[in-house]
Design a protein around this motif. Structure first.
Motif, PDB file in Angstrom:
ATOM      1  N   TRP A   1      31.656  42.110  46.883  1.00  0.00           N
ATOM      2  CA  TRP A   1      31.107  41.062  46.232  1.00  0.00           C
ATOM      3  C   TRP A   1      31.457  40.205  45.168  1.00  0.00           C
ATOM      4  O   TRP A   1      32.068  39.120  45.312  1.00  0.00           O
ATOM      5  CB  TRP A   1      29.425  41.648  46.680  1.00  0.00           C
ATOM      6  N   GLY A   2      31.801  40.945  44.037  1.00  0.00           N
ATOM      7  CA  GLY A   2      32.670  41.024  42.248  1.00  0.00           C
ATOM      8  C   GLY A   2      33.651  40.046  42.888  1.00  0.00           C
ATOM      9  O   GLY A   2      34.351  38.958  42.208  1.00  0.00           O
ATOM     10  N   ILE A   3      34.190  41.455  43.273  1.00  0.00           N
ATOM     11  CA  ILE A   3      36.415  41.618  44.115  1.00  0.00           C
ATOM     12  C   ILE A   3      36.317  40.352  44.908  1.00  0.00           C
ATOM     13  O   ILE A   3      37.144  38.891  44.641  1.00  0.00           O
ATOM     14  CB  ILE A   3      36.701  42.455  44.137  1.00  0.00           C
TER      15      ILE A   3
ATOM     16  N   GLY B   1      34.681  37.504  45.285  1.00  0.00           N
ATOM     17  CA  GLY B   1      34.617  36.225  44.359  1.00  0.00           C
ATOM     18  C   GLY B   1      35.273  35.733  43.757  1.00  0.00           C
ATOM     19  O   GLY B   1      34.751  34.167  42.938  1.00  0.00           O
ATOM     20  N   VAL B   2      36.294  36.364  43.092  1.00  0.00           N
ATOM     21  CA  VAL B   2      36.867  35.690  41.394  1.00  0.00           C
ATOM     22  C   VAL B   2      38.291  35.481  42.520  1.00  0.00           C
ATOM     23  O   VAL B   2      38.645  36.319  42.408  1.00  0.00           O
ATOM     24  CB  VAL B   2      36.965  36.888  40.495  1.00  0.00           C
ATOM     25  N   HIS B   3      38.360  33.840  41.952  1.00  0.00           N
ATOM     26  CA  HIS B   3      39.282  33.059  42.660  1.00  0.00           C
ATOM     27  C   HIS B   3      40.784  34.011  41.643  1.00  0.00           C
ATOM     28  O   HIS B   3      40.281  33.881  40.290  1.00  0.00           O
ATOM     29  CB  HIS B   3      39.227  32.172  42.561  1.00  0.00           C
ATOM     30  N   PHE B   4      41.571  34.196  42.466  1.00  0.00           N
ATOM     31  CA  PHE B   4      42.423  35.168  41.307  1.00  0.00           C
ATOM     32  C   PHE B   4      43.331  33.902  41.062  1.00  0.00           C
ATOM     33  O   PHE B   4      44.232  33.161  42.360  1.00  0.00           O
ATOM     34  CB  PHE B   4      43.640  36.192  42.340  1.00  0.00           C
ATOM     35  N   THR B   5      43.070  33.341  40.442  1.00  0.00           N
ATOM     36  CA  THR B   5      44.086  32.114  40.392  1.00  0.00           C
ATOM     37  C   THR B   5      45.292  32.028  39.672  1.00  0.00           C
ATOM     38  O   THR B   5      46.187  31.576  39.302  1.00  0.00           O
ATOM     39  CB  THR B   5      43.174  31.350  38.850  1.00  0.00           C
ATOM     40  N   GLY B   6      45.863  33.492  39.609  1.00  0.00           N
ATOM     41  CA  GLY B   6      47.538  34.498  39.387  1.00  0.00           C
ATOM     42  C   GLY B   6      47.766  34.240  37.724  1.00  0.00           C
ATOM     43  O   GLY B   6      46.356  33.529  36.851  1.00  0.00           O
ATOM     44  N   ILE B   7      48.896  34.753  37.615  1.00  0.00           N
ATOM     45  CA  ILE B   7      48.874  35.292  36.212  1.00  0.00           C
ATOM     46  C   ILE B   7      50.426  33.845  35.907  1.00  0.00           C
ATOM     47  O   ILE B   7      50.963  34.416  36.873  1.00  0.00           O
ATOM     48  CB  ILE B   7      49.101  35.987  35.591  1.00  0.00           C
ATOM     49  N   LYS B   8      50.043  32.678  34.913  1.00  0.00           N
ATOM     50  CA  LYS B   8      51.664  32.440  35.248  1.00  0.00           C
ATOM     51  C   LYS B   8      52.813  33.239  34.367  1.00  0.00           C
ATOM     52  O   LYS B   8      52.722  33.860  34.260  1.00  0.00           O
ATOM     53  CB  LYS B   8      51.320  31.121  33.224  1.00  0.00           C
TER      54      LYS B   8
ATOM     55  N   ALA C   1      53.605  34.430  31.322  1.00  0.00           N
ATOM     56  CA  ALA C   1      52.497  35.992  29.850  1.00  0.00           C
ATOM     57  C   ALA C   1      52.791  36.756  29.466  1.00  0.00           C
ATOM     58  O   ALA C   1      53.130  36.771  28.422  1.00  0.00           O
ATOM     59  CB  ALA C   1      51.894  36.069  31.377  1.00  0.00           C
TER      60      ALA C   1
ATOM     61  N   ILE D   1      27.909  45.168  45.869  1.00  0.00           N
ATOM     62  CA  ILE D   1      28.677  44.499  45.053  1.00  0.00           C
ATOM     63  C   ILE D   1      29.344  44.204  44.586  1.00  0.00           C
ATOM     64  O   ILE D   1      30.168  43.177  44.515  1.00  0.00           O
ATOM     65  CB  ILE D   1      27.095  45.377  43.462  1.00  0.00           C
ATOM     66  N   TYR D   2      30.526  45.449  44.269  1.00  0.00           N
ATOM     67  CA  TYR D   2      31.507  45.385  44.232  1.00  0.00           C
ATOM     68  C   TYR D   2      33.059  44.679  45.487  1.00  0.00           C
ATOM     69  O   TYR D   2      33.400  43.877  44.701  1.00  0.00           O
ATOM     70  CB  TYR D   2      32.607  47.054  44.010  1.00  0.00           C
TER      71      TYR D   2
END
Lengths: 262, 268
Positions: free
Chosen positions: B31-33, B35-42, B45, B28-29
């Motif tokens: 799949w979870g990790i 799955g989330v597109h790491f869109t980056g941090i501005k 920030a 499950i993890y």
């Protein structure tokens, strides 16, 4: 010689009830005035509301396949956010527990911080994190992490406070230090509660995460906002149905698991 | 001999059960990790968070009260009014829903109560901000739309809590009224309602605490209250304004939670 006990003036005329009622009625009138309640307008425009509902009654089924991926992303956001929040919450909950940390001042400080975190509504955190890290699911993950941290740390320290003191005293008597105490006496006793509360928070986060995207924090909420802005209520209906199914499935799964745990 | 062997295998199955759960959790993890597109941090920030923190420590005190009706105190009172009125309307609307959804007896499935519980679940899951947007179409942007959204959305939770307290009610008073010849209406008025009223009030107060939080964000979609200026301040990056609004919300929510908690302790 039975004598009916005398009632005081206040009791006789139900002064307490009446005054509460007066306060209540005044409050209702004042709040209705403050919020500009106008039921006349509501019923006059009720047709528009019904037309909107009618459009929602005809879901745009072709939209369905587009909804699946963002809904899964929502669950993933909730999963990771809840996990991060839980990992951060564990040390804080130990430090806030009455039976572990005896220093009243330090404990109070930790609880004060936790209380502050819990006052912040989820969408507000989302708006802040979108401003900080930018639009996208990362903002959602941060939001849910903070949100679940506040909730779960309270549930956890309350669970820790209910444990049996026996093992604690036994380990202390045998000369264990604080870390050993937590690892060998606290965690084995509360582990099932922790998992159960984790699942419960996950349920709440799945619900919360479905709207976070409304402010740009990723997941299905982005599509929700788009469909509402374009007046495509058929699409909105599909999204809401999707959210409903996901929430019901997650709630069902989590409830079954929690019943087995406790 | 064979009995020993089976019990032994039974043991080992039990012993490795955690491995099975571990594998599931790991899958499950993963799949979870992934799955989330790491869109980056501005890149900004760090800078922005610093400005927010400095905004919270240097709040825009001038905004607290300026007599225009658009200041912090007026809008916080408007938010509280939305929560109060919404919860009040919702509490009244929830009572019939609660009787609809309450189970009587031990039966798990019953057409009336099961359908009632289903309707309450539907209401609970319907996102509150979507409700707010729908009501904005009907009554225009403003706090009245917020009141309506709170009053409909809260039925989902209040109805559920109310129906549970009806299910767990002490039946003694009802039976007493019935056995002395009271009809159903009299039983309701003199036994059922007085028995459940304290719990109803306590749940309503609890829901009011939640409503204060949600009323403070309904403004973000245009449904009145403190949410509108907050979102505006965040979007225009007026961090000192954000700071004072956050302080206002934190103080209000803490205060309301404390007062409501004290009242609830006295009720039940």
């Amino acid at each position: 010689m039975n004598v009916v006990p005398k009632r005081t003036f206040a009791q006789k005329y139900h002064l307490k009830t009446v005054s509460w009622l007066v306060v209540f009625v005044v409050l209702i009138i004042v709040t209705a005035d403050l919020t500009e309640v106008d039921f006349g307008m509501f019923f006059a425009n009720f047709g528009q509301f019904l037309a909107l509902l009618q459009q929602m009654m005809h879901p745009d089924w072709q939209f369905t396949h587009l909804v699946v991926a963002p809904i899964l992303e929502t669950i993933q956001m909730a999963l990771i956010g809840t996990t991060i929040g839980t990992l951060v919450a564990i040390p804080f909950s130990v430090l806030a527990a009455r039976n572990i940390v005896k220093n009243k001042f330090f404990r109070g400080l930790i609880r004060f911080i936790l209380n502050l975190v819990r006052t912040l509504p989820d969408l507000m955190l989302a708006a802040l994190f979108v401003a900080i890290v930018g639009i996208g699911p990362v903002a959602g993950v941060f939001t849910l992490a903070i949100f679940s941290f506040g909730m779960i740390s309270k549930l956890f320290y309350e669970a820790i406070e209910t444990i049996d003191e026996g093992p604690l005293e036994a380990l202390e008597a045998a000369g264990a230090n604080k870390v050993q105490l937590v690892v060998f006496a606290v965690i084995p006793q509360v582990f099932n509660y922790f998992v159960s509360y984790f699942l419960y928070t996950f349920e709440i986060n799945v619900r919360a995460s479905t709207v976070l995207g409304y402010l740009g924090a990723g997941g299905i909420g982005v599509y929700l906002q788009r469909s509402l802005d374009q007046f495509a209520y058929g699409q909105t209906a599909v999204i809401i149905l999707g959210i409903l199914i996901v929430v019901l499935v997650i709630d069902g799964l989590s409830n079954t698991l929690r019943e087995r745990l406790l | 001999m064979s009995g020993q062997i089976t019990s032994h295998t039974g043991m080992s199955v039990k012993r490795y059960k955690w491995l099975f759960w571990l594998v599931i959790v790991v899958i499950i993890y993963i799949w979870g990790i992934t799955g989330v597109h790491f869109t980056g941090i501005k890149d900004s920030a760090g800078e922005v968070s610093q400005s927010i923190i400095s905004g919270i420590f240097h709040p825009d005190w001038a905004y607290v009260y300026d007599g225009s009706g658009e200041d912090l105190i007026s809008l916080i009172f408007q938010t509280l009014a939305m929560a109060f009125l919404g919860t009040f309307i919702s509490a009244i609307l929830s009572v019939p829903f609660a009787f609809w959804a309450a189970r009587n007896g031990k039966k798990r499935w019953h057409v009336r109560s099961t359908s009632g519980k289903l309707v309450l679940t539907l209401i609970r899951t319907f996102p509150e901000i979507v409700l707010a947007i729908m009501f904005i179409k009907a009554v225009g942007p403003g706090s009245f739309a917020g009141v309506l959204a709170v009053s409909i959305h809260s039925i989902g939770m209040l109805g559920k809590l109310f129906s549970e307290s009806i299910e767990n009610m002490d039946l003694g008073p009802s039976e007493a009224i019935m056995s002395s010849g009271g009809n159903r209406a009299q039983t309701l008025v003199f036994a059922t309602l007085p028995t459940v009223l304290p719990e109803f009030l306590s749940y309503t107060l609890y829901r009011f605490e939640i409503a204060v939080r949600s009323a403070s964000i309904l403004g973000m979609v245009g449904a009145g209250g403190i949410g509108t200026p907050l979102l505006f301040a965040i979007q225009t990056r007026t961090w000192s304004r954000v700071g004072i609004i956050l302080l206002g919300i934190i103080i209000t929510v803490t205060l309301i939670d404390y007062v409501s908690g004290t009242l609830r302790k006295r009720l039940v």
